[in-house]
Design an enzyme around this catalytic site. Structure first.
Site, PDB file in Angstrom:
ATOM      1  N   ARG A 216      33.602  13.260  13.194  1.00  0.00           N
ATOM      2  CA  ARG A 216      33.574  12.585  11.895  1.00  0.00           C
ATOM      3  C   ARG A 216      34.645  11.509  11.838  1.00  0.00           C
ATOM      4  O   ARG A 216      35.808  11.765  12.158  1.00  0.00           O
ATOM      5  CB  ARG A 216      33.789  13.592  10.756  1.00  0.00           C
ATOM      6  CG  ARG A 216      32.690  14.655  10.697  1.00  0.00           C
ATOM      7  CD  ARG A 216      32.866  15.615   9.552  1.00  0.00           C
ATOM      8  NE  ARG A 216      31.894  16.691   9.650  1.00  0.00           N
ATOM      9  CZ  ARG A 216      31.823  17.723   8.801  1.00  0.00           C
ATOM     10  NH1 ARG A 216      32.658  17.788   7.780  1.00  0.00           N
ATOM     11  NH2 ARG A 216      30.913  18.664   8.966  1.00  0.00           N
TER      12      ARG A 216
ATOM     13  N   ARG B  91      42.112  18.046   9.214  1.00  0.00           N
ATOM     14  CA  ARG B  91      41.079  17.023   9.078  1.00  0.00           C
ATOM     15  C   ARG B  91      41.126  16.130  10.316  1.00  0.00           C
ATOM     16  O   ARG B  91      41.905  15.177  10.378  1.00  0.00           O
ATOM     17  CB  ARG B  91      41.300  16.212   7.803  1.00  0.00           C
ATOM     18  CG  ARG B  91      40.105  15.333   7.416  1.00  0.00           C
ATOM     19  CD  ARG B  91      40.394  14.551   6.153  1.00  0.00           C
ATOM     20  NE  ARG B  91      40.571  15.428   5.022  1.00  0.00           N
ATOM     21  CZ  ARG B  91      39.587  15.898   4.259  1.00  0.00           C
ATOM     22  NH1 ARG B  91      38.344  15.560   4.519  1.00  0.00           N
ATOM     23  NH2 ARG B  91      39.838  16.692   3.242  1.00  0.00           N
TER      24      ARG B  91
END
Length: 422
Positions: free
Chosen positions: A259, A274
């Protein structure tokens, strides 16, 4: 893709959706207007054909007049069909940007402050000293290396070393075996997927900036790096009509996930929370519409089972309408406690998409031999995000002497019961 009949319910997500809905409805109104005019022209063309067929003298002035009228009508029909095709494509593209409608049981709210905690499991671990976060713990143990990862790939990557690498691999096997024992068929899918697969699950076109993709001259030669195993698993049954007896279908899979996290800079950038690349085990279901919310509760329990067996304290949160993912009609987040951050962090999202993805990917089933096919409902959940599970183990099982104890049920997979300071 959303059923247009449910557009009014989308407004529960917040005022930002109104402009999208208005734009779609304006285009769809023009489409219906063109469709009506086109139907009328086709009827006139058919009538002209019938009238001409009844004229015996094909050289008469009446026949010539009707022939010219028919030519003009045929040209108008051709132009109308082109307009209709353009408007249908325009309406479809606008509908692709509209999120799913929340289920009636979803609390209405504008952001995460309206989410509801529905349950908790376990107790927060007690520490005599201020608990460290996973970055401090992992670097001191020599199992996490962010500096060398940055040499290779830049920010938001990590190198797992020694027992850290083995712990990641052990968690992967541990999770897959739990889900396989609970009725899920294990799949090892491709991590490179086509645009239509990303569109089918709702990642495209709205979130293209969050995706990594390969470069190629032709669109059909381009690939996207899967952001989650949900994409290949859901598309396994793309363009299929399933037998009712096959449902529910349950799959589980591990994939690396990729991502870009566009727009998230400055949030959760420390450590492994993240990242651009991470590992995850996913669970996906294809079910009958009438059982989908019962199946959502069962899927949630399947994801919770992993946390319970690892002895990790967590809570379950029901997301409000303004915090739902784009494709979801209802979502539970499993949030694990991270004492080093003194915060709960999402480790799994368990969602019911109803027929939103099935409409995009044309996944249907036939209720009976005499009935027309219907769209299935699709569900998915993380079972779990492996990196965040490793983070939770490091933080919840940290010891005063700097070591980390391995949860009892995980030890047969790791081959060791603790990670000590070097």
């Amino acid at each position: 893709m959303l059923d247009p009949a449910r557009l009014p319910a989308v407004l529960k997500r917040g005022p930002a959706t109104k402009d999208q809905i208005d734009a779609f409805q304006a285009t769809d109104a023009r489409r219906r207007e063109v469709q009506g005019s086109l139907d009328a022209m086709r009827a006139r063309r058919n009538q002209a054909n019938e009238t001409m067929a009844k004229i015996a003298d094909k050289k008469s002035a009446e026949f010539a007049r009707l022939r010219e009228e028919l030519r003009a009508l045929s040209q108008q029909v051709k132009e109308g069909e082109a307009d209709l095709a353009r408007l249908e494509e325009e309406a479809r593209n606008k509908l692709l940007y509209i999120p799913n409608a929340p289920h009636d049981s979803v609390p209405v709210g504008s952001d995460e402050s309206a989410n509801q905690v529905v349950s908790t499991w376990g107790e927060k671990p007690a520490f005599s000293l201020v608990p460290k976060d996973h970055v401090d713990i992992g670097v001191r143990l020599g199992i996490l290396d962010f500096e060398r990862a940055a040499k290779i790939s830049g920010a938001r990557f990590v190198v797992l070393k020694g027992k850290g690498a083995k712990l990641e691999r052990a968690l992967l096997n541990f999770m897959l075996e739990i889900h396989a024992s609970r009725g899920y068929t294990e799949i090892w899918p491709p991590a490179l997927v086509k645009r239509h697969a990303m569109e089918g699950t709702g990642q495209l076109p709205k979130f293209e900036e969050d995706a990594f993709k390969t470069v190629a001259e032709k669109e059909e030669d381009r690939f996207f790096l899967a952001p989650t195993a949900e994409v290949p698993l859901t598309n396994l049954h793309r363009d299929e009509i399933l037998d009712a007896e096959q449902l529910p279908i349950r799959y589980t899979a591990y994939t690396p996930c990729f991502r870009a996290e566009a727009g998230s800079y400055g949030r959760d950038t420390r450590g492994m929370i993240r990242q651009h690349q991470f590992d995850k085990v996913e669970v996906v279901k294809f079910v009958r519409p009438e059982t989908s919310y019962e199946e959502l509760e069962l899927l949630r329990l399947d994801a919770e089972e992993v946390l319970k067996r690892l002895g990790l304290h967590y809570r379950v949160t029901l997301l409000c309408s303004g915090d739902l993912g784009f494709a979801s009609a209802k979502t539970y987040d499993l949030e694990v406690w991270l004492p080093g951050q003194s915060a709960y962090r999402e480790i799994s999202s368990c969602s019911n998409f109803e027929d939103f993805q099935a409409r995009r990917a044309q996944i249907r089933y036939r209720p009976s031999a005499s009935e027309k096919p219907r769209h299935v409902h699709t569900l998915n959940g993380s079972g779990l995000a492996i990196g965040r599970t490793l983070v939770a183990i490091l933080e919840q099982y940290q010891q005063e002497n700097g070591s980390v104890v391995i949860p009892t049920e995980l030890r047969p997979y790791t081959g060791f019961d603790r990670i000590d300071l070097p």
